[in-house]
Design a protein around this motif. Sequence first.
Motif, PDB file in Angstrom:
ATOM      1  N   THR A 141       0.196  -0.876   0.432  1.00 19.41           N
ATOM      2  CA  THR A 141       0.083  -0.208   0.218  1.00 19.41           C
ATOM      3  C   THR A 141       0.796   1.234   0.206  1.00 19.41           C
ATOM      4  O   THR A 141      -0.004   2.381   0.041  1.00 19.41           O
ATOM      5  N   THR A 142       2.436   0.790  -0.425  1.00 20.56           N
ATOM      6  CA  THR A 142       3.097   1.968  -0.355  1.00 20.56           C
ATOM      7  C   THR A 142       2.944   3.425  -1.144  1.00 20.56           C
ATOM      8  O   THR A 142       2.423   2.537  -2.217  1.00 20.56           O
ATOM      9  N   LYS A 143       2.838   4.343  -1.723  1.00 16.19           N
ATOM     10  CA  LYS A 143       2.981   5.056  -3.008  1.00 16.19           C
ATOM     11  C   LYS A 143       3.833   4.365  -3.680  1.00 16.19           C
ATOM     12  O   LYS A 143       3.571   4.931  -4.570  1.00 16.19           O
ATOM     13  N   ASN A 144       5.170   4.188  -3.593  1.00 11.35           N
ATOM     14  CA  ASN A 144       6.124   4.254  -4.058  1.00 11.35           C
ATOM     15  C   ASN A 144       5.208   2.691  -5.113  1.00 11.35           C
ATOM     16  O   ASN A 144       5.694   2.755  -5.715  1.00 11.35           O
ATOM     17  N   MET A 145       5.171   1.974  -4.871  1.00  9.27           N
ATOM     18  CA  MET A 145       4.247   0.472  -4.594  1.00  9.27           C
ATOM     19  C   MET A 145       3.397   0.793  -5.898  1.00  9.27           C
ATOM     20  O   MET A 145       3.291   0.691  -7.073  1.00  9.27           O
ATOM     21  N   LYS A 146       2.275   1.375  -4.970  1.00 12.49           N
ATOM     22  CA  LYS A 146       1.205   2.122  -6.131  1.00 12.49           C
ATOM     23  C   LYS A 146       1.881   2.676  -7.373  1.00 12.49           C
ATOM     24  O   LYS A 146       1.248   2.761  -8.369  1.00 12.49           O
ATOM     25  N   ASP A 147       2.436   4.144  -7.126  1.00 14.24           N
ATOM     26  CA  ASP A 147       3.671   4.788  -8.109  1.00 14.24           C
ATOM     27  C   ASP A 147       3.896   3.862  -9.634  1.00 14.24           C
ATOM     28  O   ASP A 147       3.812   3.322 -10.624  1.00 14.24           O
ATOM     29  N   LEU A 148       4.725   2.541  -9.219  1.00 17.67           N
ATOM     30  CA  LEU A 148       4.897   1.831  -9.905  1.00 17.67           C
ATOM     31  C   LEU A 148       4.300   0.919 -10.388  1.00 17.67           C
ATOM     32  O   LEU A 148       3.990   0.305 -11.718  1.00 17.67           O
ATOM     33  N   ILE A 149       3.216   0.299 -10.194  1.00 16.17           N
ATOM     34  CA  ILE A 149       1.779  -0.643 -10.697  1.00 16.17           C
ATOM     35  C   ILE A 149       0.863   1.021 -11.826  1.00 16.17           C
ATOM     36  O   ILE A 149       0.394   0.322 -12.415  1.00 16.17           O
ATOM     37  N   GLU A 150       1.016   1.645 -11.400  1.00 12.49           N
ATOM     38  CA  GLU A 150       0.247   3.000 -12.039  1.00 12.49           C
ATOM     39  C   GLU A 150       1.183   2.946 -13.508  1.00 12.49           C
ATOM     40  O   GLU A 150       0.701   3.089 -14.627  1.00 12.49           O
ATOM     41  N   TYR A 151       2.542   2.868 -13.248  1.00 15.76           N
ATOM     42  CA  TYR A 151       3.274   3.639 -14.171  1.00 15.76           C
ATOM     43  C   TYR A 151       3.400   1.914 -15.283  1.00 15.76           C
ATOM     44  O   TYR A 151       2.700   2.333 -16.393  1.00 15.76           O
ATOM     45  N   LEU A 152       3.320   0.317 -14.464  1.00 14.86           N
ATOM     46  CA  LEU A 152       2.832  -0.451 -15.318  1.00 14.86           C
ATOM     47  C   LEU A 152       1.705  -0.414 -15.951  1.00 14.86           C
ATOM     48  O   LEU A 152       1.631  -0.752 -17.191  1.00 14.86           O
ATOM     49  N   LEU A 153       0.891  -0.410 -15.476  1.00 16.59           N
ATOM     50  CA  LEU A 153      -0.537  -0.622 -16.323  1.00 16.59           C
ATOM     51  C   LEU A 153      -1.022   0.499 -17.816  1.00 16.59           C
ATOM     52  O   LEU A 153      -1.169   0.234 -18.342  1.00 16.59           O
ATOM     53  N   LYS A 154       0.217   1.889 -17.087  1.00 13.53           N
ATOM     54  CA  LYS A 154       0.390   2.362 -18.314  1.00 13.53           C
ATOM     55  C   LYS A 154       1.098   2.521 -19.453  1.00 13.53           C
ATOM     56  O   LYS A 154       0.735   3.026 -20.833  1.00 13.53           O
ATOM     57  N   GLU A 155       2.267   1.487 -19.874  1.00 19.73           N
ATOM     58  CA  GLU A 155       2.856   0.629 -20.917  1.00 19.73           C
ATOM     59  C   GLU A 155       1.868   0.286 -21.286  1.00 19.73           C
ATOM     60  O   GLU A 155       1.606  -1.003 -20.505  1.00 19.73           O
ATOM     61  N   LYS A 156       2.081   0.436 -22.487  1.00 16.67           N
ATOM     62  CA  LYS A 156       0.644  -0.819 -23.266  1.00 16.67           C
ATOM     63  C   LYS A 156       1.822  -1.928 -23.579  1.00 16.67           C
ATOM     64  O   LYS A 156       1.402  -3.752 -24.168  1.00 16.67           O
ATOM     65  N   LYS A 157       3.263  -1.812 -23.648  1.00 16.29           N
ATOM     66  CA  LYS A 157       3.931  -2.632 -24.630  1.00 16.29           C
ATOM     67  C   LYS A 157       5.526  -2.337 -23.738  1.00 16.29           C
ATOM     68  O   LYS A 157       5.901  -1.642 -23.374  1.00 16.29           O
ATOM     69  N   TRP A 158       6.042  -3.363 -22.629  1.00 16.32           N
ATOM     70  CA  TRP A 158       7.103  -3.569 -21.861  1.00 16.32           C
ATOM     71  C   TRP A 158       8.498  -3.517 -23.034  1.00 16.32           C
ATOM     72  O   TRP A 158       8.579  -3.924 -24.098  1.00 16.32           O
ATOM     73  N   ILE A 159       9.231  -2.830 -22.704  1.00 14.24           N
ATOM     74  CA  ILE A 159      10.818  -1.767 -23.468  1.00 14.24           C
ATOM     75  C   ILE A 159      12.161  -2.081 -22.808  1.00 14.24           C
ATOM     76  O   ILE A 159      12.053  -1.752 -21.192  1.00 14.24           O
ATOM     77  N   GLU A 160      12.124  -2.760 -22.767  1.00  7.03           N
ATOM     78  CA  GLU A 160      13.947  -2.866 -22.210  1.00  7.03           C
ATOM     79  C   GLU A 160      14.514  -2.378 -21.961  1.00  7.03           C
ATOM     80  O   GLU A 160      14.263  -1.169 -22.756  1.00  7.03           O
ATOM     81  N   LEU A 161      14.870  -1.591 -20.851  1.00  8.47           N
ATOM     82  CA  LEU A 161      15.600  -0.386 -20.667  1.00  8.47           C
ATOM     83  C   LEU A 161      16.579  -0.263 -20.413  1.00  8.47           C
ATOM     84  O   LEU A 161      17.119  -1.699 -20.226  1.00  8.47           O
TER      85      LEU A 161
END
Length: 161
Positions: A141-161
């Motif tokens: 439930t931390t802000k950082n975890m929620k931010d990570l999940i939001e980021y992943l949900l916005k990614e339509k295709k995973w790009i190797e960084l």
Amino acid sequence: MATAQFSEAGVQKLRVAVDAPDFTLKELGGGKISLKELRGKIILLNFFATWWPNCQRESPSFAKLSEEFKTPDLVLLKVASKEKEKDIIKYKKEHHISSPILFEDDAAVANAYGVWSRPQTFFINREGKIIGRALKEMDWTTKNMKDLIEYLLKEKKWIEL
């Protein structure tokens, strides 16, 4: 940027995404769930043990995360190995878990993922690749975890960084 989001959430980002081992497991309450059928979604695959204190402490925040992110694009799955169904049912009620709980009589799926302790959680992208993992008890439930999940949900295709 993505690497920082993973580390800030306490999640180990894999340098190279790897294919998530496919499985089909029984779901508590009936039915089966196959990983392959969930392609196109972000999956958090959490291996747990009903009797382990770290898992018991982690479960309430995992349940809250499930309640907070009510989107079909995110699937939270819990997997129990070598546990009695009655113990899993009791655990689900005690910890108010609404996400699916899968179980296996042996530990074939846990072994395929290299799970050696619990809890362990694997982050699987829309293409069915493991992109990160949490090897310990987490506060989901931390802000950082929620931010990570939001980021992943916005990614339509995973790009190797």
